[in-house]
Design a protein around this motif. Structure first.
Motif, PDB file in Angstrom:
ATOM      1  N   ALA A 237      40.702  -1.323  -3.083  1.00 37.10           N
ATOM      2  CA  ALA A 237      41.898  -1.545  -2.272  1.00 37.10           C
ATOM      3  C   ALA A 237      42.028  -0.477  -1.198  1.00 37.10           C
ATOM      4  N   PHE A 238      41.749   0.765  -1.559  1.00 35.76           N
ATOM      5  CA  PHE A 238      41.875   1.880  -0.623  1.00 35.76           C
ATOM      6  C   PHE A 238      40.835   1.781   0.489  1.00 35.76           C
ATOM      7  N   ARG A 239      39.624   1.356   0.143  1.00 35.13           N
ATOM      8  CA  ARG A 239      38.510   1.325   1.092  1.00 35.13           C
ATOM      9  C   ARG A 239      38.814   0.447   2.306  1.00 35.13           C
ATOM     10  N   THR A 240      39.495  -0.671   2.107  1.00 33.02           N
ATOM     11  CA  THR A 240      39.758  -1.621   3.196  1.00 33.02           C
ATOM     12  C   THR A 240      41.197  -1.588   3.681  1.00 33.02           C
ATOM     13  N   SER A 241      41.951  -0.592   3.251  1.00 38.15           N
ATOM     14  CA  SER A 241      43.399  -0.594   3.498  1.00 38.15           C
ATOM     15  C   SER A 241      43.788  -0.483   4.963  1.00 38.15           C
ATOM     16  N   ILE A 242      42.928   0.100   5.799  1.00 41.95           N
ATOM     17  CA  ILE A 242      43.273   0.235   7.219  1.00 41.95           C
ATOM     18  C   ILE A 242      42.335  -0.546   8.126  1.00 41.95           C
ATOM     19  N   ASP A 243      41.430  -1.321   7.548  1.00 44.92           N
ATOM     20  CA  ASP A 243      40.494  -2.094   8.367  1.00 44.92           C
ATOM     21  C   ASP A 243      41.224  -3.167   9.167  1.00 44.92           C
ATOM     22  N   ASP A 244      40.931  -3.208  10.468  1.00 46.10           N
ATOM     23  CA  ASP A 244      41.392  -4.293  11.348  1.00 46.10           C
ATOM     24  C   ASP A 244      42.910  -4.393  11.448  1.00 46.10           C
ATOM     25  N   ILE A 245      43.590  -3.261  11.432  1.00 49.34           N
ATOM     26  CA  ILE A 245      45.017  -3.266  11.783  1.00 49.34           C
ATOM     27  C   ILE A 245      45.091  -3.280  13.305  1.00 49.34           C
ATOM     28  N   ASN A 246      45.664  -4.334  13.845  1.00 48.50           N
ATOM     29  CA  ASN A 246      45.660  -4.528  15.296  1.00 48.50           C
ATOM     30  C   ASN A 246      46.967  -4.033  15.911  1.00 48.50           C
ATOM     31  N   PHE A 247      46.912  -2.863  16.541  1.00 48.17           N
ATOM     32  CA  PHE A 247      48.084  -2.313  17.203  1.00 48.17           C
ATOM     33  C   PHE A 247      48.320  -2.962  18.561  1.00 48.17           C
ATOM     34  N   ALA A 248      47.300  -3.618  19.108  1.00 50.20           N
ATOM     35  CA  ALA A 248      47.420  -4.198  20.441  1.00 50.20           C
ATOM     36  C   ALA A 248      48.186  -5.517  20.425  1.00 50.20           C
ATOM     37  N   VAL A 249      48.199  -6.175  19.267  1.00 49.91           N
ATOM     38  CA  VAL A 249      48.885  -7.463  19.124  1.00 49.91           C
ATOM     39  C   VAL A 249      49.848  -7.370  17.954  1.00 49.91           C
ATOM     40  N   ILE A 250      51.070  -7.784  18.159  1.00 45.69           N
ATOM     41  CA  ILE A 250      52.055  -7.753  17.080  1.00 45.69           C
ATOM     42  C   ILE A 250      51.815  -8.948  16.159  1.00 45.69           C
ATOM     43  N   ASP A 251      51.380  -8.660  14.953  1.00 37.86           N
ATOM     44  CA  ASP A 251      51.141  -9.691  13.946  1.00 37.86           C
ATOM     45  C   ASP A 251      52.189  -9.508  12.846  1.00 37.86           C
ATOM     46  N   LYS A 252      53.183 -10.371  12.834  1.00 36.30           N
ATOM     47  CA  LYS A 252      54.282 -10.225  11.883  1.00 36.30           C
ATOM     48  C   LYS A 252      53.816 -10.366  10.440  1.00 36.30           C
ATOM     49  N   ARG A 253      52.644 -10.969  10.247  1.00 43.69           N
ATOM     50  CA  ARG A 253      52.158 -11.158   8.881  1.00 43.69           C
ATOM     51  C   ARG A 253      51.456  -9.925   8.335  1.00 43.69           C
ATOM     52  N   ASP A 254      51.045  -9.012   9.220  1.00 41.79           N
ATOM     53  CA  ASP A 254      50.320  -7.817   8.791  1.00 41.79           C
ATOM     54  C   ASP A 254      51.287  -6.638   8.782  1.00 41.79           C
ATOM     55  N   VAL A 255      51.764  -6.284   7.588  1.00 39.49           N
ATOM     56  CA  VAL A 255      52.752  -5.213   7.477  1.00 39.49           C
ATOM     57  C   VAL A 255      52.102  -3.841   7.285  1.00 39.49           C
ATOM     58  N   ARG A 256      50.765  -3.794   7.361  1.00 41.08           N
ATOM     59  CA  ARG A 256      50.090  -2.509   7.190  1.00 41.08           C
ATOM     60  C   ARG A 256      50.410  -1.549   8.335  1.00 41.08           C
TER      61      ARG A 256
ATOM     62  N   SER B  63      55.248 -18.056   6.752  1.00 46.64           N
ATOM     63  CA  SER B  63      56.235 -17.020   6.458  1.00 46.64           C
ATOM     64  C   SER B  63      55.912 -16.274   5.170  1.00 46.64           C
ATOM     65  N   LEU B  64      55.103 -16.893   4.311  1.00 45.87           N
ATOM     66  CA  LEU B  64      54.755 -16.275   3.032  1.00 45.87           C
ATOM     67  C   LEU B  64      53.516 -15.397   3.118  1.00 45.87           C
ATOM     68  N   ALA B  65      52.654 -15.662   4.094  1.00 45.16           N
ATOM     69  CA  ALA B  65      51.336 -15.021   4.150  1.00 45.16           C
ATOM     70  C   ALA B  65      51.408 -13.657   4.828  1.00 45.16           C
ATOM     71  N   TYR B  66      51.710 -12.629   4.042  1.00 45.18           N
ATOM     72  CA  TYR B  66      51.734 -11.261   4.556  1.00 45.18           C
ATOM     73  C   TYR B  66      50.524 -10.501   4.052  1.00 45.18           C
ATOM     74  N   GLU B  67      49.960  -9.671   4.937  1.00 43.88           N
ATOM     75  CA  GLU B  67      48.852  -8.811   4.532  1.00 43.88           C
ATOM     76  C   GLU B  67      49.376  -7.396   4.355  1.00 43.88           C
ATOM     77  N   GLU B  68      49.165  -6.851   3.169  1.00 44.97           N
ATOM     78  CA  GLU B  68      49.592  -5.490   2.863  1.00 44.97           C
ATOM     79  C   GLU B  68      48.506  -4.833   2.036  1.00 44.97           C
ATOM     80  N   SER B  69      48.554  -3.520   1.978  1.00 49.18           N
ATOM     81  CA  SER B  69      47.553  -2.771   1.209  1.00 49.18           C
ATOM     82  C   SER B  69      48.269  -1.747   0.343  1.00 49.18           C
ATOM     83  N   LEU B  70      48.754  -2.206  -0.783  1.00 52.99           N
ATOM     84  CA  LEU B  70      49.501  -1.317  -1.664  1.00 52.99           C
ATOM     85  C   LEU B  70      48.555  -0.530  -2.558  1.00 52.99           C
ATOM     86  N   ILE B  71      48.774   0.780  -2.592  1.00 55.68           N
ATOM     87  CA  ILE B  71      48.045   1.662  -3.494  1.00 55.68           C
ATOM     88  C   ILE B  71      49.060   2.158  -4.511  1.00 55.68           C
ATOM     89  N   TYR B  72      49.089   1.524  -5.670  1.00 53.28           N
ATOM     90  CA  TYR B  72      50.109   1.807  -6.671  1.00 53.28           C
ATOM     91  C   TYR B  72      50.047   3.267  -7.128  1.00 53.28           C
TER      92      TYR B  72
END
Length: 304
Positions: free
Chosen positions: A238-257, A186-195
């Protein structure tokens, strides 16, 4: 206003692929054709960075104007703010992390107000990184790879922190041990924040002074942008990898990107819609505006 409009429109067409046409396989780095998909990801980053560049140029120019003389107010200013917020802010992730962790431990926080939850979520975030360390920023699955004893140690510290803040009975050691895996997941979320400061740095890197032109700036070309992506500054990394491997085909609750992209799409659509309501409405392509209106509805499906 013209380059801002153009930048919005180019992103509108890319977001149409993702959220309306459901063409998202190019986000995955291991999907064939690999070179084409990599180009699509880089070109998407270029379009986002281009918009960051023009927003930065606008802000630099506004600093030299007298107050009240800017057209970048009202709906357009709010849309630009939403665009920056979609990239920079993670309070929704913090709140979700709190709610998921409490659910894992059967801690009832329904009686707390939203403000109280948000405050507790921020405190938990601080404690979370204090317990787990800074490696979490680079690897959201870091906790899951720890030894069993270290996992239990982290969970015990966070459980004691939460029960102490809520002034409720401490969880038993056996119960915490039993729920270690679900708590850590429940703690392991993947996000890509660009401050916001990082956004300004990216915007600055995208701008080149333009001599002898009606505009003070121009955006660097695509070739120079690919060189920029190879630099090692934290904001570019951070920006370079911010959209890599975002899986739209599978709902991954840990990946909030995925939700972050949805918020970004909505903000860009709002920006174009706001421009269409100004005296510069003739700059807006009608087909792009139609797609923007569709995105304002479709992207909501991915923003929860």
């Amino acid at each position: 206003m013209a380059p801002l409009t153009s930048g919005c429109e180019k992103l509108i067409w890319r977001f149409k692929e993702l959220f309306i046409d459901n063409r998202h396989q190019w986000l995955m780095s291991n999907t064939l054709p690999i070179s084409y998909n990599e180009h699509k990801r880089v070109s998407t980053l270029y379009r986002i960075a281009t918009l960051l560049g023009w927003i930065r140029a606008i802000n630099l120019e506004l600093n030299s104007l007298e107050q009240g003389t800017s057209r970048f107010t009202g709906p357009l200013a709010r849309a630009i703010g939403s665009f920056q917020s979609a990239l920079a802010d993670g309070p929704h992730t913090e709140l979700r992390r709190l709610e998921q962790l409490c659910a894992s431990w059967n801690i009832d926080i329904k009686e707390l107000s939203l403000v109280q939850k948000q405050s507790l979520a921020v405190d938990l975030e601080v404690e979370y990184y204090k317990v787990a360390g800074s490696r979490l920023k680079e690897d959201p699955d870091y906790l899951l790879d720890l030894s069993d004893s270290k996992k239990l140690e982290c969970c015990t510290a966070l459980a004691n922190f939460l029960t102490g803040k809520l002034r409720i009975k401490s969880l038993s050691p056996d119960f915490i041990k039993e729920r270690v895996q679900s708590a850590l997941e429940s703690l392991a979320y993947e996000e890509s924040l660009i401050y916001r400061e990082w956004q300004e740095a990216i915007g600055d890197a995208m701008l080149v002074s333009e001599q002898g032109s009606i505009r003070k700036f121009r955006i660097i070309g695509y070739a120079d942008f690919t060189k920029l992506l190879r630099t090692r500054s934290p904001w570019i990394s951070a920006f370079r990898t911010s959209i890599d491997d975002i899986n739209f085909a599978v709902i991954d609750k840990r990946d909030v990107r995925r939700q972050q992209l949805g918020r970004l799409a909505r903000a860009v659509a709002d920006m174009l819609g706001a421009i269409a309501e100004t005296d510069d409405k003739d700059l807006v392509n009608h087909e792009a505006l139609t797609v923007a209106k569709q995105l304002q509805e479709a992207s909501d499906l991915h923003c929860t």
